[in-house]
Design a protein around this motif. Structure first.
Motif, PDB file in Angstrom:
ATOM      1  N   SER A  97       0.838  -1.194   0.000  1.00  0.00           N
ATOM      2  CA  SER A  97       0.000   0.000   0.000  1.00  0.00           C
ATOM      3  C   SER A  97       0.875   1.246   0.000  1.00  0.00           C
ATOM      4  O   SER A  97       2.038   1.219   0.405  1.00  0.00           O
ATOM      5  N   PHE A  98       0.288   2.352  -0.441  1.00  0.00           N
ATOM      6  CA  PHE A  98       1.006   3.617  -0.569  1.00  0.00           C
ATOM      7  C   PHE A  98      -0.019   4.740  -0.459  1.00  0.00           C
ATOM      8  O   PHE A  98      -1.048   4.717  -1.155  1.00  0.00           O
ATOM      9  N   LEU A  99       0.225   5.672   0.433  1.00  0.00           N
ATOM     10  CA  LEU A  99      -0.688   6.791   0.649  1.00  0.00           C
ATOM     11  C   LEU A  99      -2.101   6.310   0.992  1.00  0.00           C
ATOM     12  O   LEU A  99      -3.100   6.913   0.602  1.00  0.00           O
ATOM     13  N   GLY A 100      -2.180   5.189   1.704  1.00  0.00           N
ATOM     14  CA  GLY A 100      -3.471   4.666   2.112  1.00  0.00           C
ATOM     15  C   GLY A 100      -4.211   3.896   1.045  1.00  0.00           C
ATOM     16  O   GLY A 100      -5.346   3.462   1.273  1.00  0.00           O
ATOM     17  N   LEU A 101      -3.603   3.701  -0.113  1.00  0.00           N
ATOM     18  CA  LEU A 101      -4.233   2.968  -1.213  1.00  0.00           C
ATOM     19  C   LEU A 101      -3.501   1.656  -1.450  1.00  0.00           C
ATOM     20  O   LEU A 101      -2.266   1.597  -1.370  1.00  0.00           O
ATOM     21  N   CYS A 102      -4.255   0.616  -1.749  1.00  0.00           N
ATOM     22  CA  CYS A 102      -3.651  -0.685  -2.022  1.00  0.00           C
ATOM     23  C   CYS A 102      -3.142  -0.730  -3.455  1.00  0.00           C
ATOM     24  O   CYS A 102      -3.901  -0.506  -4.399  1.00  0.00           O
ATOM     25  N   LEU A 103      -1.864  -1.029  -3.620  1.00  0.00           N
ATOM     26  CA  LEU A 103      -1.274  -1.142  -4.954  1.00  0.00           C
ATOM     27  C   LEU A 103      -1.053  -2.590  -5.380  1.00  0.00           C
ATOM     28  O   LEU A 103      -0.833  -2.849  -6.561  1.00  0.00           O
ATOM     29  N   GLN A 104      -1.076  -3.519  -4.410  1.00  0.00           N
ATOM     30  CA  GLN A 104      -0.898  -4.928  -4.748  1.00  0.00           C
ATOM     31  C   GLN A 104      -1.825  -5.777  -3.893  1.00  0.00           C
ATOM     32  O   GLN A 104      -1.551  -6.049  -2.725  1.00  0.00           O
ATOM     33  N   PRO A 105      -2.968  -6.200  -4.447  1.00  0.00           N
ATOM     34  CA  PRO A 105      -3.861  -7.088  -3.696  1.00  0.00           C
ATOM     35  C   PRO A 105      -3.332  -8.517  -3.693  1.00  0.00           C
ATOM     36  O   PRO A 105      -2.470  -8.893  -4.495  1.00  0.00           O
ATOM     37  N   ALA A 106      -3.850  -9.302  -2.786  1.00  0.00           N
ATOM     38  CA  ALA A 106      -3.509 -10.725  -2.704  1.00  0.00           C
ATOM     39  C   ALA A 106      -4.745 -11.487  -2.255  1.00  0.00           C
ATOM     40  O   ALA A 106      -5.687 -10.902  -1.716  1.00  0.00           O
ATOM     41  N   ARG A 107      -4.735 -12.796  -2.489  1.00  0.00           N
ATOM     42  CA  ARG A 107      -5.827 -13.657  -2.055  1.00  0.00           C
ATOM     43  C   ARG A 107      -5.265 -14.750  -1.167  1.00  0.00           C
ATOM     44  O   ARG A 107      -4.385 -15.507  -1.576  1.00  0.00           O
ATOM     45  N   GLY A 108      -5.777 -14.814   0.063  1.00  0.00           N
ATOM     46  CA  GLY A 108      -5.357 -15.854   0.989  1.00  0.00           C
ATOM     47  C   GLY A 108      -6.134 -17.131   0.755  1.00  0.00           C
ATOM     48  O   GLY A 108      -7.341 -17.104   0.495  1.00  0.00           O
ATOM     49  N   ASN A 109      -5.450 -18.265   0.824  1.00  0.00           N
ATOM     50  CA  ASN A 109      -6.054 -19.578   0.565  1.00  0.00           C
ATOM     51  C   ASN A 109      -5.641 -20.571   1.638  1.00  0.00           C
ATOM     52  O   ASN A 109      -4.569 -20.437   2.245  1.00  0.00           O
ATOM     53  N   CYS A 110      -6.487 -21.559   1.857  1.00  0.00           N
ATOM     54  CA  CYS A 110      -6.090 -22.774   2.562  1.00  0.00           C
ATOM     55  C   CYS A 110      -5.972 -23.865   1.506  1.00  0.00           C
ATOM     56  O   CYS A 110      -6.955 -24.183   0.826  1.00  0.00           O
ATOM     57  N   CYS A 111      -4.781 -24.407   1.353  1.00  0.00           N
ATOM     58  CA  CYS A 111      -4.545 -25.441   0.336  1.00  0.00           C
ATOM     59  C   CYS A 111      -4.293 -26.784   1.037  1.00  0.00           C
ATOM     60  O   CYS A 111      -3.560 -26.847   2.034  1.00  0.00           O
ATOM     61  N   PHE A 112      -4.888 -27.847   0.481  1.00  0.00           N
ATOM     62  CA  PHE A 112      -4.869 -29.161   1.109  1.00  0.00           C
ATOM     63  C   PHE A 112      -4.158 -30.176   0.218  1.00  0.00           C
ATOM     64  O   PHE A 112      -3.829 -29.890  -0.937  1.00  0.00           O
ATOM     65  N   ASN A 113      -3.942 -31.372   0.776  1.00  0.00           N
ATOM     66  CA  ASN A 113      -3.160 -32.357   0.036  1.00  0.00           C
ATOM     67  C   ASN A 113      -3.924 -32.993  -1.115  1.00  0.00           C
ATOM     68  O   ASN A 113      -3.337 -33.547  -2.030  1.00  0.00           O
ATOM     69  N   THR A 114      -5.265 -32.923  -1.084  1.00  0.00           N
ATOM     70  CA  THR A 114      -6.073 -33.457  -2.170  1.00  0.00           C
ATOM     71  C   THR A 114      -7.324 -32.600  -2.333  1.00  0.00           C
ATOM     72  O   THR A 114      -7.692 -31.830  -1.436  1.00  0.00           O
ATOM     73  N   LYS A 115      -7.981 -32.760  -3.467  1.00  0.00           N
ATOM     74  CA  LYS A 115      -9.283 -32.113  -3.652  1.00  0.00           C
ATOM     75  C   LYS A 115     -10.287 -32.685  -2.647  1.00  0.00           C
ATOM     76  O   LYS A 115     -11.136 -31.949  -2.123  1.00  0.00           O
ATOM     77  N   LEU A 116     -10.190 -33.988  -2.357  1.00  0.00           N
ATOM     78  CA  LEU A 116     -11.076 -34.596  -1.374  1.00  0.00           C
ATOM     79  C   LEU A 116     -10.923 -33.910  -0.019  1.00  0.00           C
ATOM     80  O   LEU A 116     -11.921 -33.633   0.663  1.00  0.00           O
ATOM     81  N   GLY A 117      -9.675 -33.629   0.382  1.00  0.00           N
ATOM     82  CA  GLY A 117      -9.441 -32.942   1.644  1.00  0.00           C
ATOM     83  C   GLY A 117     -10.098 -31.582   1.675  1.00  0.00           C
ATOM     84  O   GLY A 117     -10.708 -31.183   2.675  1.00  0.00           O
ATOM     85  N   ARG A 118      -9.998 -30.852   0.582  1.00  0.00           N
ATOM     86  CA  ARG A 118     -10.611 -29.518   0.518  1.00  0.00           C
ATOM     87  C   ARG A 118     -12.133 -29.606   0.627  1.00  0.00           C
ATOM     88  O   ARG A 118     -12.771 -28.828   1.348  1.00  0.00           O
ATOM     89  N   ILE A 119     -12.743 -30.578  -0.074  1.00  0.00           N
ATOM     90  CA  ILE A 119     -14.199 -30.734  -0.048  1.00  0.00           C
ATOM     91  C   ILE A 119     -14.684 -31.086   1.363  1.00  0.00           C
ATOM     92  O   ILE A 119     -15.650 -30.503   1.868  1.00  0.00           O
ATOM     93  N   ILE A 120     -14.009 -32.036   2.018  1.00  0.00           N
ATOM     94  CA  ILE A 120     -14.425 -32.436   3.359  1.00  0.00           C
ATOM     95  C   ILE A 120     -14.220 -31.298   4.355  1.00  0.00           C
ATOM     96  O   ILE A 120     -15.029 -31.094   5.268  1.00  0.00           O
ATOM     97  N   GLN A 121     -13.143 -30.523   4.190  1.00  0.00           N
ATOM     98  CA  GLN A 121     -12.936 -29.365   5.066  1.00  0.00           C
ATOM     99  C   GLN A 121     -14.047 -28.334   4.872  1.00  0.00           C
ATOM    100  O   GLN A 121     -14.602 -27.817   5.841  1.00  0.00           O
ATOM    101  N   GLU A 122     -14.387 -28.030   3.622  1.00  0.00           N
ATOM    102  CA  GLU A 122     -15.407 -27.013   3.350  1.00  0.00           C
ATOM    103  C   GLU A 122     -16.774 -27.419   3.896  1.00  0.00           C
ATOM    104  O   GLU A 122     -17.509 -26.573   4.431  1.00  0.00           O
TER     105      GLU A 122
END
Length: 400
Positions: A304-329
């Motif tokens: 950020s600079f002067l109170g404005l965001c110049l580089q956004p990001a997306r936080g994720n939880c990544c799992f060992n398999t798609k099955l793991g992600r589905i069961i977690q969700e």
């Protein structure tokens, strides 16, 4: 820079890529710019300026070294899009002026100029003369008002906090379907306006077998491919032929199992990453997201600079398999222990696995696994259900 040739890509595709137990060499971090010489045409958020006034479009006519300004022109919450950050211009009084949203000042009956977008904004005469202009966007020197940066999430996942007994069972805390917090970055100033969160086809295969059951080993697979592609790409940039570059990539890899990853998709993905401003965590997250193994927690700002965001990001939880992600969700909403915690925050995701007690409390009849079944075409749905039941039963017997 030469673009990768078809011969190079073909050579890379013939590399015997497999799992590397060593971390890949990280891509060099890009230095954030302190001056932008040619901003994309800014727009005037107040509407068209006076027809006789100087245009506020185009690059700065006489930029002030080091002075930058930014504005959220499209109202999406950041100033990371083209034309939303620019170098400031010189004025006759020596003060910098932002070219973004700049309009002509209007003279009253006494000949005194005023800013039509607000009296608090100063009217300044361009260095080359002409009518005074004003802008609502402030200028600052990053050397004095530095960029505020947030480091990558770099979550190592659950630590190995206990010994393993003679039968291979963990004797300490156990997490089932645990994940890691990871981030990727949409277009912004730090990644040269490249979309490092762009999903591709499924690159990491879900059914890798027990050898690749942990997320850390899957990431080592990704890093092994990255090591080879990066070495080949750097050799090609340095003037090597396609064949020499492919050889350099082969020599940089330590034994990758080609059944664990879609090699051609991975190479195409990584070549694109290497041509952009994406870093290694972007690359790792991108491959896992493309393979359906990540739950996106939300967006946050990394620069950020002067109170404005110049580089956004997306936080994720990544799992060992798609099955793991589905069961977690679908499993977390069933458990009181996740009430009020959820997935944490985008900047600090909560990606822990289930405890054995939490896992036993899950009602699998309420979990929709159709997304997982659709990905495994070669195996019957009933077979998968029986295998899952057998594995859960076997695990619970060990716990008792």
């Amino acid at each position: 820079m030469r673009a990768p040739s078809l011969a190079l890509l073909a050579g890379l595709g013939l590399l015997g890529l497999a799992v590397s137990a060593h971390a890949a060499t990280a891509m060099p971090q890009r230095t954030l710019p302190t001056e932008i010489r040619e901003p994309v045409e800014p727009t005037d958020p107040t509407g068209p300026s006076d027809p006789g006034s100087p245009s506020n479009k185009g690059g700065p006519s006489n930029p002030v070294t080091g002075q930058l300004c930014a504005a959220d022109l499209n109202g999406n919450g950041d100033a990371a899009d083209p034309g939303e950050i620019a170098s400031c211009d010189r004025t006759q009084g020596g003060a910098p002026q932002c070219p973004i949203g700049r309009v002509a000042c209007i003279a009253d009956e006494t000949g005194t100029y005023g800013c039509p977008i607000g009296p608090q904004y100063a009217c300044m005469t361009p260095i080359g003369g002409g009518n005074p202009q004003c802008s609502s966007n402030a200028c600052a020197d990053p050397a004095i008002t530095p960029f505020q940066e947030t480091p990558p999430i770099n979550d190592p996942g659950a630590p190995a906090d206990g010994a393993v007994d003679a039968e291979g069972n963990c004797t300490a805390n156990i997490e089932i379907f645990g994940g890691r917090g990871m981030r990727c970055r949409p277009p912004g100033i730090a990644n040269t306006l490249s979309n490092c969160c762009k999903n591709k086809d499924r690159i990491i295969k879900d059914g890798m077998g027990s050898k690749f059951s942990s997320l850390s080993l899957k990431i080592q697979v990704i890093k092994g491919v990255f090591r080879g592609v990066s070495a080949a790409f750097q050799a090609f940039r340095a003037g090597a032929t396609a064949g020499e570059a492919a050889s350099a990539g082969f020599n940089a890899i330590i034994g990758v199992d080609p059944t664990s990853i879609a090699i051609n998709l991975a190479i195409n993905f990584l070549i694109e990453v290497l041509l952009q401003g994406c870093d290694q965590e972007d690359m790792e997250t991108g491959m896992l997201r493309s393979s359906g193994m990540c739950h996106e927690v939300g967006a946050y700002c990394t620069v950020s600079f002067l109170g404005l965001c110049l580089q956004p990001a997306r936080g994720n939880c990544c799992f060992n398999t798609k099955l793991g992600r589905i069961i977690q969700e679908q499993g977390r909403p069933q458990l009181k222990s996740f009430n009020g915690i959820g997935w944490g925050t985008p900047e600090h995701p909560v990606c822990r696995g289930f405890t054995p007690e939490e896992f036993q409390a899950l009602d699998f009849s309420k979990i929709d696994l159709s997304e997982y079944y659709a990905e495994i075409e070669a195996r019957a749905q009933t077979t998968i259900q029986l295998e899952m039941k057998d594995r859960v039963d076997a695990y619970l017997q060990i716990m008792h």
